[in-house]
Design a protein around this motif. Structure first.
Motif, PDB file in Angstrom:
ATOM      1  N   THR A   1      -1.096  31.943  16.300  1.00  0.00           N
ATOM      2  CA  THR A   1      -0.052  32.732  16.952  1.00  0.00           C
ATOM      3  C   THR A   1       0.161  32.226  18.371  1.00  0.00           C
ATOM      4  OG1 THR A   1      -0.527  34.666  15.610  1.00  0.00           O
ATOM      5  CG2 THR A   1       0.616  35.059  17.678  1.00  0.00           C
ATOM      6  N   ASP A   2      -0.926  31.919  19.065  1.00  0.00           N
ATOM      7  CA  ASP A   2      -0.817  31.355  20.413  1.00  0.00           C
ATOM      8  C   ASP A   2      -0.062  30.035  20.389  1.00  0.00           C
ATOM      9  OD1 ASP A   2      -2.213  33.499  21.408  1.00  0.00           O
ATOM     10  OD2 ASP A   2      -4.115  32.428  21.611  1.00  0.00           O
ATOM     11  N   ILE A   3      -0.344  29.191  19.408  1.00  0.00           N
ATOM     12  CA  ILE A   3       0.321  27.901  19.304  1.00  0.00           C
ATOM     13  C   ILE A   3       1.818  28.091  19.073  1.00  0.00           C
ATOM     14  CG2 ILE A   3       0.571  25.833  17.858  1.00  0.00           C
ATOM     15  CD1 ILE A   3      -2.496  25.988  17.441  1.00  0.00           C
ATOM     16  N   VAL A   4       2.162  28.997  18.160  1.00  0.00           N
ATOM     17  CA  VAL A   4       3.572  29.251  17.848  1.00  0.00           C
ATOM     18  C   VAL A   4       4.285  29.831  19.059  1.00  0.00           C
ATOM     19  CG1 VAL A   4       5.129  30.630  16.421  1.00  0.00           C
ATOM     20  CG2 VAL A   4       3.195  29.440  15.374  1.00  0.00           C
ATOM     21  N   GLU A   5       3.641  30.763  19.767  1.00  0.00           N
ATOM     22  CA  GLU A   5       4.265  31.359  20.942  1.00  0.00           C
ATOM     23  C   GLU A   5       4.526  30.326  22.019  1.00  0.00           C
ATOM     24  OE1 GLU A   5       1.769  34.645  22.050  1.00  0.00           O
ATOM     25  OE2 GLU A   5       2.552  35.897  20.443  1.00  0.00           O
TER      26      GLU A   5
ATOM     27  N   GLU B 140       3.128  18.877  13.673  1.00  0.00           N
ATOM     28  CA  GLU B 140       2.587  19.588  14.828  1.00  0.00           C
ATOM     29  C   GLU B 140       1.834  20.845  14.383  1.00  0.00           C
ATOM     30  OE1 GLU B 140       4.279  21.730  18.856  1.00  0.00           O
ATOM     31  OE2 GLU B 140       5.477  20.167  17.903  1.00  0.00           O
ATOM     32  N   LEU B 141       2.389  21.550  13.410  1.00  0.00           N
ATOM     33  CA  LEU B 141       1.728  22.751  12.915  1.00  0.00           C
ATOM     34  C   LEU B 141       0.407  22.403  12.229  1.00  0.00           C
ATOM     35  CD1 LEU B 141       1.746  25.784  12.535  1.00  0.00           C
ATOM     36  CD2 LEU B 141       3.086  25.456  10.461  1.00  0.00           C
ATOM     37  N   LEU B 142       0.404  21.347  11.424  1.00  0.00           N
ATOM     38  CA  LEU B 142      -0.841  20.924  10.769  1.00  0.00           C
ATOM     39  C   LEU B 142      -1.890  20.513  11.791  1.00  0.00           C
ATOM     40  CD1 LEU B 142       0.508  18.952   7.686  1.00  0.00           C
ATOM     41  CD2 LEU B 142      -0.648  21.173   7.694  1.00  0.00           C
ATOM     42  N   ASP B 143      -1.459  19.849  12.849  1.00  0.00           N
ATOM     43  CA  ASP B 143      -2.402  19.508  13.923  1.00  0.00           C
ATOM     44  C   ASP B 143      -2.971  20.774  14.550  1.00  0.00           C
ATOM     45  OD1 ASP B 143      -2.210  16.783  13.607  1.00  0.00           O
ATOM     46  OD2 ASP B 143      -0.809  16.490  15.276  1.00  0.00           O
ATOM     47  N   GLY B 144      -2.123  21.781  14.718  1.00  0.00           N
ATOM     48  CA  GLY B 144      -2.577  23.059  15.261  1.00  0.00           C
ATOM     49  C   GLY B 144      -3.595  23.722  14.357  1.00  0.00           C
ATOM     50  N   VAL B 145      -3.359  23.659  13.055  1.00  0.00           N
ATOM     51  CA  VAL B 145      -4.309  24.238  12.096  1.00  0.00           C
ATOM     52  C   VAL B 145      -5.635  23.496  12.166  1.00  0.00           C
ATOM     53  CG1 VAL B 145      -4.802  24.573   9.636  1.00  0.00           C
ATOM     54  CG2 VAL B 145      -2.534  25.124  10.538  1.00  0.00           C
TER      55      VAL B 145
ATOM     56  N   ASP C 160     -11.243  23.514  13.952  1.00  0.00           N
ATOM     57  CA  ASP C 160     -12.303  22.901  14.753  1.00  0.00           C
ATOM     58  C   ASP C 160     -12.906  23.889  15.749  1.00  0.00           C
ATOM     59  OD1 ASP C 160     -12.052  20.494  13.461  1.00  0.00           O
ATOM     60  OD2 ASP C 160     -10.839  19.561  15.033  1.00  0.00           O
ATOM     61  N   HIS C 161     -12.121  24.877  16.168  1.00  0.00           N
ATOM     62  CA  HIS C 161     -12.607  25.856  17.146  1.00  0.00           C
ATOM     63  C   HIS C 161     -13.429  26.977  16.514  1.00  0.00           C
ATOM     64  CE1 HIS C 161      -9.177  24.571  20.008  1.00  0.00           C
ATOM     65  NE2 HIS C 161     -10.262  23.875  20.237  1.00  0.00           N
TER      66      HIS C 161
END
Length: 102
Positions: free
Chosen positions: A94-98, A34-39, A44-45
């Motif tokens: 940070t947004d993803i982790v929060e 999940e974290l790798l997908d977030g990265v 991409d953004h």
């Protein structure tokens, strides 16, 4: 034998302890995925130029000088672009982790 039935540290059956460890490994793998997908999403953004700096530097292992030649800018500018990209990545991650914790 009681040593096979219970772990000395937790007084729980060894089978439960092993089962929990296997489950944790699966959960850890899922969290890592999940974290790798977030990265990947965060990368991409990024604007294309910043994404290129990050991928060339961190994924391809190119030096700041090599990246500066690739983009036809000074190494100092590459350092600025890299800092900007990392700031944006940190904010998004940070947004993803929060969201995951909250």
């Amino acid at each position: 034998n009681s040593s096979l039935d219970a772990s000395s540290a937790t007084d729980r059956p060894l089978v439960e302890t092993i089962s929990d460890r296997g489950q944790m490994d699966t959960e850890e793998r899922a969290e890592e995925h999940e974290l790798l997908d977030g990265v990947r999403r965060a990368l991409d953004h990024l604007p294309e130029r910043l994404r290129l700096v990050v991928t060339a530097t961190y994924l391809e292992g190119r030096s700041g000088l090599e990246v500066s030649e690739l983009l036809a800018v000074s190494p100092a500018r590459i350092s600025q672009l890299r800092a900007e990209a990392l700031e944006l990545l940190r904010a998004e991650l940070t947004d993803i982790v929060e969201v995951r914790i909250g």
